[in-house]
Motif scaffolding. Structure first.
Motif, PDB file in Angstrom:
ATOM      1  N   THR A 192       0.786  -1.242  -0.009  1.00 27.06           N
ATOM      2  CA  THR A 192       0.005  -0.011   0.106  1.00 27.06           C
ATOM      3  C   THR A 192       1.033   1.268  -0.052  1.00 27.06           C
ATOM      4  OG1 THR A 192      -0.154  -0.177   2.275  1.00 27.06           O
ATOM      5  CG2 THR A 192      -1.939  -1.083   1.035  1.00 27.06           C
ATOM      6  N   ALA A 193       2.128   1.171   0.221  1.00 29.43           N
ATOM      7  CA  ALA A 193       3.046   2.374   0.114  1.00 29.43           C
ATOM      8  C   ALA A 193       3.295   2.822  -1.414  1.00 29.43           C
ATOM      9  CB  ALA A 193       4.336   2.013   0.812  1.00 29.43           C
ATOM     10  N   VAL A 194       3.230   1.704  -2.217  1.00 31.93           N
ATOM     11  CA  VAL A 194       3.194   1.793  -3.744  1.00 31.93           C
ATOM     12  C   VAL A 194       2.020   2.314  -4.230  1.00 31.93           C
ATOM     13  CG1 VAL A 194       3.744   0.872  -5.804  1.00 31.93           C
ATOM     14  CG2 VAL A 194       5.309   0.514  -3.949  1.00 31.93           C
ATOM     15  N   ALA A 195       0.881   1.680  -3.991  1.00 34.52           N
ATOM     16  CA  ALA A 195      -0.443   1.822  -4.650  1.00 34.52           C
ATOM     17  C   ALA A 195      -1.666   1.257  -3.571  1.00 34.52           C
ATOM     18  CB  ALA A 195      -0.576   1.144  -5.966  1.00 34.52           C
ATOM     19  N   THR A 196      -2.480   2.091  -3.575  1.00 35.03           N
ATOM     20  CA  THR A 196      -3.788   1.466  -2.803  1.00 35.03           C
ATOM     21  C   THR A 196      -4.868   1.105  -3.910  1.00 35.03           C
ATOM     22  OG1 THR A 196      -4.760   3.684  -2.359  1.00 35.03           O
ATOM     23  CG2 THR A 196      -3.224   2.933  -0.731  1.00 35.03           C
ATOM     24  N   ILE A 197      -5.867   0.402  -3.140  1.00 35.59           N
ATOM     25  CA  ILE A 197      -7.331   0.040  -4.123  1.00 35.59           C
ATOM     26  C   ILE A 197      -8.392   0.220  -3.110  1.00 35.59           C
ATOM     27  CG2 ILE A 197      -7.080  -2.353  -3.781  1.00 35.59           C
ATOM     28  CD1 ILE A 197      -7.773  -2.600  -6.681  1.00 35.59           C
ATOM     29  N   SER A 198      -9.265   0.743  -3.792  1.00 35.87           N
ATOM     30  CA  SER A 198     -10.608   0.945  -3.111  1.00 35.87           C
ATOM     31  C   SER A 198     -11.626  -0.374  -3.311  1.00 35.87           C
ATOM     32  CB  SER A 198     -11.266   2.234  -3.574  1.00 35.87           C
ATOM     33  OG  SER A 198     -11.904   2.017  -5.001  1.00 35.87           O
ATOM     34  N   SER A 199     -12.776  -0.359  -2.566  1.00 39.28           N
ATOM     35  CA  SER A 199     -13.455  -1.627  -2.605  1.00 39.28           C
ATOM     36  C   SER A 199     -14.252  -1.403  -3.981  1.00 39.28           C
ATOM     37  CB  SER A 199     -14.542  -1.394  -1.710  1.00 39.28           C
ATOM     38  OG  SER A 199     -15.346   0.200  -1.694  1.00 39.28           O
ATOM     39  N   SER A 200     -14.147  -0.593  -4.655  1.00 37.95           N
ATOM     40  CA  SER A 200     -14.986  -0.643  -6.318  1.00 37.95           C
ATOM     41  C   SER A 200     -13.521  -0.846  -6.931  1.00 37.95           C
ATOM     42  CB  SER A 200     -15.399   0.725  -6.193  1.00 37.95           C
ATOM     43  OG  SER A 200     -14.574   1.727  -6.443  1.00 37.95           O
TER      44      SER A 200
END
Length: 324
Positions: A192-200
């Motif tokens: 998550t330090a590089v990229a995050t993703i939402s529930s959608s």
């Protein structure tokens, strides 16, 4: 003992019996009403009466339709084809015996092919007929399985930092058929330090590095890799004047990570054999004399430890025509 009759008496009795038989009325023949009706229609010119219409045998599990039986999951479709030879009258699909389980729609321009769609869990019979044949197929719509695989898209891409990208996922059964409209129950990013993703499924990149994006559908998880590259930009003159001798300098700027040392290499594309040279400096300087007319594109590639960076392109035009 009965006395024997004279021969003349025998001949007389035989002749009288024959005459009696000839005068007796002939009993009517037993004619099938359906045959008689079709014979009358045929005599009147009705061609459809020449072949008796077939009847559907509801007790048969499968007949004259392939493949059979058909097993589907809700939302899937399957094409089935009637293999009977229809005479005079074309094939017609009947309404499903259980429309809440499965329906059938004739395929455009191919009436003997029906597209079965699974609607709900259960069993249904799909049937059809024509003058000359009939058939039916058993359709079993099953409860959702654990998918054989889950595909996540886009696949193995590189994105610049501080950007967003929408991801999607799809589940497939053991036969490789799509399980449509199955929602993703969970999205995740391994870094998550590089990229995050939402529930959608919306990815937001943070900094340079690598991560794995995963999606779970019906208990099965699929994943794909994501690399986040540094963002590179080039600044400098947008045009040069070939009639004078001047020195021009272009500078590179790389952003996207709070740490790491960036190195650079320059490449020039030109029709006048202009060379950039190679090096790790963040700037490129070129002396242009008055006898050359260079028009070239600068390609910059920047790398940080373990991460392949992006490439920036910068066009420099001759005689002040501006960048492209």
């Amino acid at each position: 003992m009965r006395p024997k009759l004279p021969l003349s008496a025998v001949w007389l009795c035989t002749l009288m019996a024959a005459l009696a038989c000839a005068d007796a009325p002939t009993p009517p023949a037993q004619v099938d009403a359906g045959v008689a009706s079709r014979a009358m229609q045929a005599a009147s010119g009705d061609a459809s009466a020449r072949v008796a219409p077939a009847t559907i045998t509801a007790a048969a599990a499968c007949s004259n339709i392939v493949p059979c039986p058909v097993s589907l999951y809700v939302g899937q479709t399957e094409a089935v084809t009637a293999i009977v030879q229809c005479s005079q009258v074309g094939w017609t699909w009947n309404p499903s015996s259980n429309p809440s389980v499965a329906t059938v729609t004739p395929k455009s321009n191919e009436p003997q092919t029906g597209i079965i769609k699974a609607v709900g869990v259960g069993t249904a019979t799909i049937s059809g007929s024509c003058l000359g044949g009939s058939g039916n197929v058993t359709v079993n719509v099953l409860s959702d399985p654990v998918p054989s695989r889950v595909d996540v898209t886009p696949v193995d891409i590189v994105l610049p930092h501080t950007t967003t990208r929408q991801y999607a996922a799809a589940a497939y059964d053991a036969q490789g058929r799509l399980l449509p409209n199955r929602p993703v129950s969970a999205w995740s990013s391994s870094n998550t330090a590089v990229a995050t993703i939402s529930s959608s499924g919306l990815v937001t990149t943070k900094t340079a590095g690598s991560t794995t994006i995963s999606a779970t559908i019906l208990g099965r998880t699929g994943s794909t890799s994501l690399r986040v590259a540094i963002r590179v930009s080039i600044s400098g003159p947008t045009s040069i004047t070939s009639s004078t001798t001047s020195t021009y300098t272009w500078r590179a700027t790389a952003t996207g990570s709070s740490s790491g040392t960036y190195t650079y290499s320059w490449t020039c594309i030109t029709s006048t054999n202009l060379s950039c040279g190679t090096g790790t400096a963040s700037s490129f300087t070129r002396l242009v004399n008055g006898t050359t007319q260079p028009s070239f594109t600068l390609h910059l590639r920047a790398n940080s430890p373990g991460v392949t960076g992006a490439t920036a392109s910068y066009y420099v035009a001759t005689n002040g025509s501006g960048p492209k």
